[in-house]
Design a protein around this motif. Structure first.
Motif, PDB file in Angstrom:
ATOM      1  N   HIS A   1       0.802  -1.216   0.000  1.00 22.34           N
ATOM      2  CA  HIS A   1       0.000   0.000   0.000  1.00 22.34           C
ATOM      3  C   HIS A   1       0.843   1.278   0.000  1.00 22.34           C
ATOM      4  O   HIS A   1       0.324   2.351  -0.278  1.00 22.34           O
ATOM      5  CB  HIS A   1      -0.941   0.018   1.208  1.00 22.34           C
ATOM      6  N   GLY A   2       2.117   1.160   0.333  1.00 23.00           N
ATOM      7  CA  GLY A   2       2.982   2.336   0.377  1.00 23.00           C
ATOM      8  C   GLY A   2       3.750   2.567  -0.899  1.00 23.00           C
ATOM      9  O   GLY A   2       4.595   3.466  -0.948  1.00 23.00           O
ATOM     10  N   ARG A   3       3.520   1.711  -1.902  1.00 22.59           N
ATOM     11  CA  ARG A   3       4.138   1.847  -3.218  1.00 22.59           C
ATOM     12  C   ARG A   3       5.657   1.728  -3.161  1.00 22.59           C
ATOM     13  O   ARG A   3       6.361   2.249  -4.023  1.00 22.59           O
ATOM     14  CB  ARG A   3       3.728   3.161  -3.890  1.00 22.59           C
ATOM     15  N   ARG A   4       6.159   1.013  -2.178  1.00 27.71           N
ATOM     16  CA  ARG A   4       7.600   0.763  -2.081  1.00 27.71           C
ATOM     17  C   ARG A   4       7.914  -0.518  -2.853  1.00 27.71           C
ATOM     18  O   ARG A   4       8.283  -1.539  -2.280  1.00 27.71           O
ATOM     19  CB  ARG A   4       8.011   0.644  -0.614  1.00 27.71           C
ATOM     20  N   ILE A   5       7.759  -0.467  -4.167  1.00 27.35           N
ATOM     21  CA  ILE A   5       7.890  -1.679  -4.966  1.00 27.35           C
ATOM     22  C   ILE A   5       9.324  -2.197  -5.007  1.00 27.35           C
ATOM     23  O   ILE A   5       9.555  -3.356  -5.342  1.00 27.35           O
ATOM     24  CB  ILE A   5       7.357  -1.475  -6.399  1.00 27.35           C
ATOM     25  N   ALA A   6      10.291  -1.355  -4.643  1.00 23.48           N
ATOM     26  CA  ALA A   6      11.675  -1.813  -4.594  1.00 23.48           C
ATOM     27  C   ALA A   6      11.864  -2.905  -3.542  1.00 23.48           C
ATOM     28  O   ALA A   6      12.824  -3.676  -3.600  1.00 23.48           O
ATOM     29  CB  ALA A   6      12.612  -0.644  -4.303  1.00 23.48           C
ATOM     30  N   LEU A   7      10.929  -2.997  -2.587  1.00 27.07           N
ATOM     31  CA  LEU A   7      11.012  -4.044  -1.566  1.00 27.07           C
ATOM     32  C   LEU A   7      10.773  -5.437  -2.149  1.00 27.07           C
ATOM     33  O   LEU A   7      11.041  -6.437  -1.482  1.00 27.07           O
ATOM     34  CB  LEU A   7       9.994  -3.777  -0.450  1.00 27.07           C
ATOM     35  N   ALA A   8      10.278  -5.516  -3.373  1.00 25.83           N
ATOM     36  CA  ALA A   8      10.044  -6.824  -3.995  1.00 25.83           C
ATOM     37  C   ALA A   8      11.335  -7.640  -4.037  1.00 25.83           C
ATOM     38  O   ALA A   8      11.306  -8.870  -3.907  1.00 25.83           O
ATOM     39  CB  ALA A   8       9.486  -6.646  -5.406  1.00 25.83           C
ATOM     40  N   GLY A   9      12.467  -6.968  -4.223  1.00 27.04           N
ATOM     41  CA  GLY A   9      13.739  -7.679  -4.267  1.00 27.04           C
ATOM     42  C   GLY A   9      14.058  -8.367  -2.955  1.00 27.04           C
ATOM     43  O   GLY A   9      14.415  -9.548  -2.922  1.00 27.04           O
ATOM     44  N   LEU A  10      13.926  -7.644  -1.845  1.00 21.51           N
ATOM     45  CA  LEU A  10      14.212  -8.199  -0.528  1.00 21.51           C
ATOM     46  C   LEU A  10      13.222  -9.310  -0.179  1.00 21.51           C
ATOM     47  O   LEU A  10      13.621 -10.407   0.237  1.00 21.51           O
ATOM     48  CB  LEU A  10      14.155  -7.095   0.523  1.00 21.51           C
ATOM     49  N   LEU A  11      11.932  -9.023  -0.349  1.00 24.28           N
ATOM     50  CA  LEU A  11      10.918 -10.015  -0.004  1.00 24.28           C
ATOM     51  C   LEU A  11      11.045 -11.265  -0.867  1.00 24.28           C
ATOM     52  O   LEU A  11      10.950 -12.396  -0.376  1.00 24.28           O
ATOM     53  CB  LEU A  11       9.523  -9.410  -0.143  1.00 24.28           C
ATOM     54  N   GLY A  12      11.272 -11.058  -2.158  1.00 23.79           N
ATOM     55  CA  GLY A  12      11.407 -12.195  -3.057  1.00 23.79           C
ATOM     56  C   GLY A  12      12.627 -13.045  -2.739  1.00 23.79           C
ATOM     57  O   GLY A  12      12.589 -14.275  -2.826  1.00 23.79           O
ATOM     58  N   GLN A  13      13.724 -12.397  -2.361  1.00 21.41           N
ATOM     59  CA  GLN A  13      14.940 -13.128  -1.998  1.00 21.41           C
ATOM     60  C   GLN A  13      14.705 -13.990  -0.766  1.00 21.41           C
ATOM     61  O   GLN A  13      15.156 -15.142  -0.700  1.00 21.41           O
ATOM     62  CB  GLN A  13      16.077 -12.142  -1.744  1.00 21.41           C
ATOM     63  N   MET A  14      13.982 -13.456   0.212  1.00 16.51           N
ATOM     64  CA  MET A  14      13.685 -14.220   1.423  1.00 16.51           C
ATOM     65  C   MET A  14      12.762 -15.397   1.111  1.00 16.51           C
ATOM     66  O   MET A  14      12.901 -16.482   1.683  1.00 16.51           O
ATOM     67  CB  MET A  14      13.070 -13.299   2.474  1.00 16.51           C
ATOM     68  N   MET A  15      11.814 -15.190   0.203  1.00 13.32           N
ATOM     69  CA  MET A  15      10.917 -16.283  -0.181  1.00 13.32           C
ATOM     70  C   MET A  15      11.676 -17.386  -0.911  1.00 13.32           C
ATOM     71  O   MET A  15      11.458 -18.578  -0.667  1.00 13.32           O
ATOM     72  CB  MET A  15       9.792 -15.728  -1.055  1.00 13.32           C
ATOM     73  N   ALA A  16      12.581 -16.994  -1.797  1.00 15.02           N
ATOM     74  CA  ALA A  16      13.351 -17.982  -2.559  1.00 15.02           C
ATOM     75  C   ALA A  16      14.196 -18.844  -1.628  1.00 15.02           C
ATOM     76  O   ALA A  16      14.383 -20.043  -1.877  1.00 15.02           O
ATOM     77  CB  ALA A  16      14.236 -17.272  -3.581  1.00 15.02           C
ATOM     78  N   ALA A  17      14.687 -18.245  -0.544  1.00 14.85           N
ATOM     79  CA  ALA A  17      15.527 -18.987   0.389  1.00 14.85           C
ATOM     80  C   ALA A  17      14.755 -20.073   1.124  1.00 14.85           C
ATOM     81  O   ALA A  17      15.353 -21.037   1.616  1.00 14.85           O
ATOM     82  CB  ALA A  17      16.159 -18.024   1.394  1.00 14.85           C
ATOM     83  N   ARG A  18      13.449 -19.944   1.217  1.00 14.53           N
ATOM     84  CA  ARG A  18      12.632 -20.921   1.940  1.00 14.53           C
ATOM     85  C   ARG A  18      12.063 -22.006   1.038  1.00 14.53           C
ATOM     86  O   ARG A  18      11.459 -22.960   1.522  1.00 14.53           O
ATOM     87  CB  ARG A  18      11.478 -20.193   2.634  1.00 14.53           C
ATOM     88  N   LEU A  19      12.244 -21.863  -0.265  1.00 15.85           N
ATOM     89  CA  LEU A  19      11.712 -22.868  -1.181  1.00 15.85           C
ATOM     90  C   LEU A  19      12.498 -24.164  -1.075  1.00 15.85           C
ATOM     91  O   LEU A  19      13.728 -24.151  -0.996  1.00 15.85           O
ATOM     92  CB  LEU A  19      11.790 -22.362  -2.626  1.00 15.85           C
ATOM     93  N   PRO A  20      11.809 -25.302  -1.089  1.00 17.09           N
ATOM     94  CA  PRO A  20      12.541 -26.568  -1.169  1.00 17.09           C
ATOM     95  C   PRO A  20      13.144 -26.733  -2.562  1.00 17.09           C
ATOM     96  O   PRO A  20      12.827 -25.973  -3.482  1.00 17.09           O
ATOM     97  CB  PRO A  20      11.443 -27.607  -0.914  1.00 17.09           C
ATOM     98  N   ARG A  21      13.994 -27.701  -2.705  1.00 12.56           N
ATOM     99  CA  ARG A  21      14.589 -27.957  -4.009  1.00 12.56           C
ATOM    100  C   ARG A  21      13.495 -28.340  -5.001  1.00 12.56           C
ATOM    101  O   ARG A  21      12.677 -29.227  -4.736  1.00 12.56           O
ATOM    102  CB  ARG A  21      15.620 -29.067  -3.915  1.00 12.56           C
ATOM    103  N   LEU A  22      13.464 -27.659  -6.137  1.00 10.72           N
ATOM    104  CA  LEU A  22      12.439 -27.901  -7.145  1.00 10.72           C
ATOM    105  C   LEU A  22      12.971 -28.864  -8.202  1.00 10.72           C
ATOM    106  O   LEU A  22      13.976 -28.571  -8.859  1.00 10.72           O
ATOM    107  CB  LEU A  22      12.008 -26.588  -7.805  1.00 10.72           C
ATOM    108  N   GLU A  23      12.302 -29.978  -8.333  1.00 11.95           N
ATOM    109  CA  GLU A  23      12.691 -30.954  -9.350  1.00 11.95           C
ATOM    110  C   GLU A  23      11.830 -30.765 -10.587  1.00 11.95           C
ATOM    111  O   GLU A  23      10.606 -30.699 -10.504  1.00 11.95           O
ATOM    112  CB  GLU A  23      12.543 -32.368  -8.805  1.00 11.95           C
ATOM    113  N   GLY A  24      12.471 -30.666 -11.729  1.00 13.78           N
ATOM    114  CA  GLY A  24      11.730 -30.485 -12.969  1.00 13.78           C
ATOM    115  C   GLY A  24      11.345 -29.033 -13.190  1.00 13.78           C
ATOM    116  O   GLY A  24      11.870 -28.116 -12.556  1.00 13.78           O
ATOM    117  N   GLU A  25      10.395 -28.830 -14.088  1.00 13.26           N
ATOM    118  CA  GLU A  25       9.954 -27.485 -14.452  1.00 13.26           C
ATOM    119  C   GLU A  25       8.701 -27.090 -13.675  1.00 13.26           C
ATOM    120  O   GLU A  25       7.795 -27.898 -13.480  1.00 13.26           O
ATOM    121  CB  GLU A  25       9.680 -27.422 -15.958  1.00 13.26           C
ATOM    122  N   TRP A  26       8.677 -25.833 -13.275  1.00 12.60           N
ATOM    123  CA  TRP A  26       7.539 -25.288 -12.531  1.00 12.60           C
ATOM    124  C   TRP A  26       7.136 -23.961 -13.154  1.00 12.60           C
ATOM    125  O   TRP A  26       7.967 -23.238 -13.711  1.00 12.60           O
ATOM    126  CB  TRP A  26       7.905 -25.070 -11.063  1.00 12.60           C
TER     127      TRP A  26
END
Length: 261
Positions: A102-127
């Motif tokens: 809601h604050g239009r701080r879209i640059a935070l997508a990088g930080l939030l996305g990086q933290m989400m990627a770190a929690r993903l299990p190993r992905l086998e195959g294509e998703w």
């Protein structure tokens, strides 16, 4: 798109790196200060393999296959194969998402996305990375779909394909804040559907459903039903913040209404 590395000193001089939550000076752009970082709540183990609900050690150790499942998931198995949340919902993660959403701080997508990627299990195959959709009027008002921005970051981090319009929101739904689970499900009934133009792409695919915050699961359930109608093979859910009252003593003290579209 990130700025070229040779411009970093100039950018830092014009816009000194600061913590987006408290304003404390930082060594580089795109992070949090140590104090704010320490206040984030990261989901721990042992936990249910399917819903990430925390479990006692004795329950986890008793699982014969090393993949414990909580009683609610055993009684009512979810339509997905697991949830990966970067943080638990608390005042700090709430403030981050408020600024991003809601604050239009879209640059935070990088930080939030990086933290989400770190929690993903190993992905086998294509998703396929499919974000929770916004109605076109909501998208016009806000100017961006926060879940789509996160999905884009995850696509870059994982090398998997982004399908930003895999799902569509056919009608605008009211705010779900203050509604119980049944009322939320009723409000979302028929609101989310697979995009007919992406039917061939979705059929038989493995899908990562991306959202910013997972609260009651009503919106997620509506997306899961739509994906099943598209005959996807598997679905996992990835979000930045997850509301789990059992895992966070003060979860109920934080207003969750702001998350609902």
């Amino acid at each position: 798109m990130a700025a070229p590395s040779f411009l970093t000193p100039l950018i830092d001089m014009m816009f000194p790196p600061r913590c987006p939550l408290c304003g404390e000076p930082l060594a580089e752009q795109g992070g949090l200060c140590l104090d704010c970082w320490s206040q984030l709540a990261i989901p721990g183990e042992p936990a249910c393999t399917l819903c990430q609900r925390p479990l006692p050690d004795r329950v986890a150790q008793a699982a014969p296959d090393g993949k414990p499942v909580c009683a609610p998931c055993m009684a009512d198995p979810p339509r997905h194969e697991g949830i990966a949340a970067a943080t638990l919902y608390n005042p700090v993660s709430r403030k981050l998402v408020l600024q991003f959403k809601h604050g239009r701080r879209i640059a935070l997508a990088g930080l939030l996305g990086q933290m989400m990627a770190a929690r993903l299990p190993r992905l086998e195959g294509e998703w396929l990375l499919v974000p929770v959709p916004l109605h076109r009027w909501r998208l016009w008002q806000r100017g961006y779909n926060q879940s789509a921005l996160l999905a884009s970051r995850l696509a870059k981090a994982t090398g998997q394909r982004l399908v930003v319009d895999g799902l569509v929101r056919k009608r605008r739904t009211p705010s779900l804040g203050g509604l119980n689970r049944r009322a939320r499900a009723t409000a979302l009934q028929g609101a989310i559907a697979p995009n007919p133009r992406r039917q061939g792409m979705l059929a038989g695919a493995n899908v990562l459903l991306v959202d910013d915050v997972l609260t009651s699961g009503a919106t997620t359930d509506a997306c899961l039903r739509a994906l099943r109608r598209a005959r996807v093979a598997r679905v996992r859910i990835v979000c930045f913040a997850r509301v789990l009252d059992e895992a966070l003593d003060d979860a109920k003290s934080v207003d969750t209404a702001v998350w609902h579209e």
